[in-house]
Design a protein around this motif. Structure first.
Motif, PDB file in Angstrom:
ATOM      1  N   THR A  67      45.441  64.796  56.047  1.00 48.43           N
ATOM      2  CA  THR A  67      45.846  66.170  56.348  1.00 48.43           C
ATOM      3  C   THR A  67      45.006  67.218  55.630  1.00 48.43           C
ATOM      4  OG1 THR A  67      47.520  66.153  54.599  1.00 48.43           O
ATOM      5  CG2 THR A  67      48.237  65.519  56.813  1.00 48.43           C
ATOM      6  N   LEU A  68      44.094  66.800  54.762  1.00 52.54           N
ATOM      7  CA  LEU A  68      43.247  67.761  54.062  1.00 52.54           C
ATOM      8  C   LEU A  68      42.293  68.433  55.036  1.00 52.54           C
ATOM      9  CD1 LEU A  68      42.411  65.779  50.825  1.00 52.54           C
ATOM     10  CD2 LEU A  68      43.935  67.738  51.051  1.00 52.54           C
ATOM     11  N   LYS A  69      42.073  69.730  54.824  1.00 48.22           N
ATOM     12  CA  LYS A  69      41.180  70.468  55.714  1.00 48.22           C
ATOM     13  C   LYS A  69      40.285  71.384  54.888  1.00 48.22           C
ATOM     14  CE  LYS A  69      44.977  73.601  56.553  1.00 48.22           C
ATOM     15  NZ  LYS A  69      45.946  74.053  57.494  1.00 48.22           N
ATOM     16  N   VAL A  70      39.348  72.018  55.541  1.00 43.72           N
ATOM     17  CA  VAL A  70      38.379  72.883  54.881  1.00 43.72           C
ATOM     18  C   VAL A  70      39.120  74.022  54.176  1.00 43.72           C
ATOM     19  CG1 VAL A  70      36.452  74.448  55.272  1.00 43.72           C
ATOM     20  CG2 VAL A  70      36.581  72.306  56.532  1.00 43.72           C
ATOM     21  N   GLY A  71      38.721  74.283  52.944  1.00 40.72           N
ATOM     22  CA  GLY A  71      39.303  75.367  52.166  1.00 40.72           C
ATOM     23  C   GLY A  71      40.399  74.930  51.213  1.00 40.72           C
ATOM     24  N   THR A  72      40.856  73.694  51.314  1.00 41.56           N
ATOM     25  CA  THR A  72      41.918  73.204  50.440  1.00 41.56           C
ATOM     26  C   THR A  72      41.351  72.904  49.061  1.00 41.56           C
ATOM     27  OG1 THR A  72      42.984  72.171  52.347  1.00 41.56           O
ATOM     28  CG2 THR A  72      43.712  71.451  50.177  1.00 41.56           C
ATOM     29  N   ARG A  73      42.052  73.380  48.029  1.00 39.16           N
ATOM     30  CA  ARG A  73      41.648  73.073  46.649  1.00 39.16           C
ATOM     31  C   ARG A  73      42.183  71.693  46.297  1.00 39.16           C
ATOM     32  NH1 ARG A  73      40.820  77.019  42.664  1.00 39.16           N
ATOM     33  NH2 ARG A  73      40.051  78.926  43.570  1.00 39.16           N
ATOM     34  N   VAL A  74      41.325  70.875  45.691  1.00 35.52           N
ATOM     35  CA  VAL A  74      41.706  69.505  45.354  1.00 35.52           C
ATOM     36  C   VAL A  74      41.211  69.142  43.958  1.00 35.52           C
ATOM     37  CG1 VAL A  74      41.763  68.673  47.742  1.00 35.52           C
ATOM     38  CG2 VAL A  74      39.632  68.562  46.450  1.00 35.52           C
ATOM     39  N   VAL A  75      41.826  68.087  43.421  1.00 33.61           N
ATOM     40  CA  VAL A  75      41.371  67.483  42.168  1.00 33.61           C
ATOM     41  C   VAL A  75      41.058  66.030  42.492  1.00 33.61           C
ATOM     42  CG1 VAL A  75      41.949  66.924  39.792  1.00 33.61           C
ATOM     43  CG2 VAL A  75      42.856  69.009  40.826  1.00 33.61           C
ATOM     44  N   LEU A  76      39.894  65.582  42.085  1.00 36.84           N
ATOM     45  CA  LEU A  76      39.483  64.207  42.352  1.00 36.84           C
ATOM     46  C   LEU A  76      39.983  63.293  41.242  1.00 36.84           C
ATOM     47  CD1 LEU A  76      35.848  64.935  43.499  1.00 36.84           C
ATOM     48  CD2 LEU A  76      37.911  64.835  44.871  1.00 36.84           C
ATOM     49  N   THR A  77      39.950  61.990  41.502  1.00 36.51           N
ATOM     50  CA  THR A  77      40.413  61.020  40.510  1.00 36.51           C
ATOM     51  C   THR A  77      39.583  61.085  39.232  1.00 36.51           C
ATOM     52  OG1 THR A  77      39.053  59.327  41.560  1.00 36.51           O
ATOM     53  CG2 THR A  77      41.376  59.413  42.189  1.00 36.51           C
ATOM     54  N   SER A  78      38.370  61.573  39.325  1.00 36.00           N
ATOM     55  CA  SER A  78      37.517  61.706  38.143  1.00 36.00           C
ATOM     56  C   SER A  78      37.847  62.955  37.333  1.00 36.00           C
ATOM     57  CB  SER A  78      36.049  61.757  38.566  1.00 36.00           C
ATOM     58  OG  SER A  78      35.822  62.903  39.376  1.00 36.00           O
ATOM     59  N   GLY A  79      38.708  63.824  37.882  1.00 37.55           N
ATOM     60  CA  GLY A  79      39.083  65.046  37.193  1.00 37.55           C
ATOM     61  C   GLY A  79      38.316  66.266  37.668  1.00 37.55           C
ATOM     62  N   LEU A  80      37.406  66.097  38.607  1.00 35.23           N
ATOM     63  CA  LEU A  80      36.617  67.197  39.131  1.00 35.23           C
ATOM     64  C   LEU A  80      37.485  68.087  40.018  1.00 35.23           C
ATOM     65  CD1 LEU A  80      33.581  68.174  39.368  1.00 35.23           C
ATOM     66  CD2 LEU A  80      33.619  67.047  41.568  1.00 35.23           C
ATOM     67  N   HIS A  81      37.405  69.407  39.804  1.00 39.32           N
ATOM     68  CA  HIS A  81      38.148  70.369  40.611  1.00 39.32           C
ATOM     69  C   HIS A  81      37.190  71.017  41.591  1.00 39.32           C
ATOM     70  CE1 HIS A  81      41.773  70.889  37.856  1.00 39.32           C
ATOM     71  NE2 HIS A  81      41.013  69.972  37.281  1.00 39.32           N
ATOM     72  N   GLY A  82      37.662  71.260  42.816  1.00 40.72           N
ATOM     73  CA  GLY A  82      36.815  71.921  43.790  1.00 40.72           C
ATOM     74  C   GLY A  82      37.579  72.274  45.044  1.00 40.72           C
ATOM     75  N   ARG A  83      36.825  72.784  46.006  1.00 40.63           N
ATOM     76  CA  ARG A  83      37.384  73.184  47.289  1.00 40.63           C
ATOM     77  C   ARG A  83      36.643  72.408  48.373  1.00 40.63           C
ATOM     78  NH1 ARG A  83      39.811  78.277  48.368  1.00 40.63           N
ATOM     79  NH2 ARG A  83      39.035  78.891  46.327  1.00 40.63           N
ATOM     80  N   ILE A  84      37.363  71.963  49.374  1.00 44.31           N
ATOM     81  CA  ILE A  84      36.739  71.197  50.449  1.00 44.31           C
ATOM     82  C   ILE A  84      35.903  72.146  51.299  1.00 44.31           C
ATOM     83  CG2 ILE A  84      37.137  69.816  52.516  1.00 44.31           C
ATOM     84  CD1 ILE A  84      39.651  68.737  51.159  1.00 44.31           C
ATOM     85  N   ALA A  85      34.599  71.864  51.420  1.00 38.33           N
ATOM     86  CA  ALA A  85      33.688  72.684  52.204  1.00 38.33           C
ATOM     87  C   ALA A  85      33.504  72.105  53.605  1.00 38.33           C
ATOM     88  CB  ALA A  85      32.338  72.794  51.504  1.00 38.33           C
ATOM     89  N   GLN A  86      33.467  70.776  53.707  1.00 39.41           N
ATOM     90  CA  GLN A  86      33.302  70.115  55.005  1.00 39.41           C
ATOM     91  C   GLN A  86      34.105  68.831  55.010  1.00 39.41           C
ATOM     92  OE1 GLN A  86      29.176  69.331  55.750  1.00 39.41           O
ATOM     93  NE2 GLN A  86      28.547  71.453  55.364  1.00 39.41           N
TER      94      GLN A  86
END
Length: 122
Positions: free
Chosen positions: A51-70
């Motif tokens: 259900t994740l889509k472009v623009g959603t803010r996420v945290v990866l299992t490695s701890g990296l924070h970001g926003r889905i671009a594609q």
């Protein structure tokens, strides 16, 4: 007394019905306490990743924070402060994302959906 000698003293006439019942109860308990919750967790994680889509803010299992671009079939392009990186879908953690962004992420998604609906009406 030695452990081996205890097992050797067991009756040789086969297993008793009580032993089979206990084994069955242990298997059922193991299923409901271990296997079923793990399957439920995997299903929730997969649904979250789908259900994740472009623009959603996420945290990866490695701890990296970001926003889905594609969004791609095999993974995501995550936009961070240092640039864009490609990750597998399995790297996005539902638990970390909900813990970090929780209500903010849900509110942002609802606002984006509302904007999309308004644009479609125009």
């Amino acid at each position: 007394m030695n452990t081996i000698s205890i097992f050797l003293q067991a009756p040789a006439g086969g297993s008793s019905p009580m032993m089979l019942i206990m084994m069955g109860v242990m298997f059922v308990g193991f299923y409901f306490l271990m296997i079923r919750p793990q399957m439920k967790k995997q299903k929730q994680e997969k649904n979250f990743q789908e259900t994740l889509k472009v623009g959603t803010r996420v945290v990866l299992t490695s701890g990296l924070h970001g926003r889905i671009a594609q969004v791609h079939d095999d993974g995501f392009i995550i936009e961070t402060l240092s640039g864009k990186l490609k990750f597998e879908k399995a790297a996005v953690s539902r638990e970390f994302t909900e813990a970090r962004f929780g209500d903010k992420a849900k509110a942002a998604e609802k606002a984006e959906d509302k904007k999309e609906i308004d644009l479609e009406k125009k």
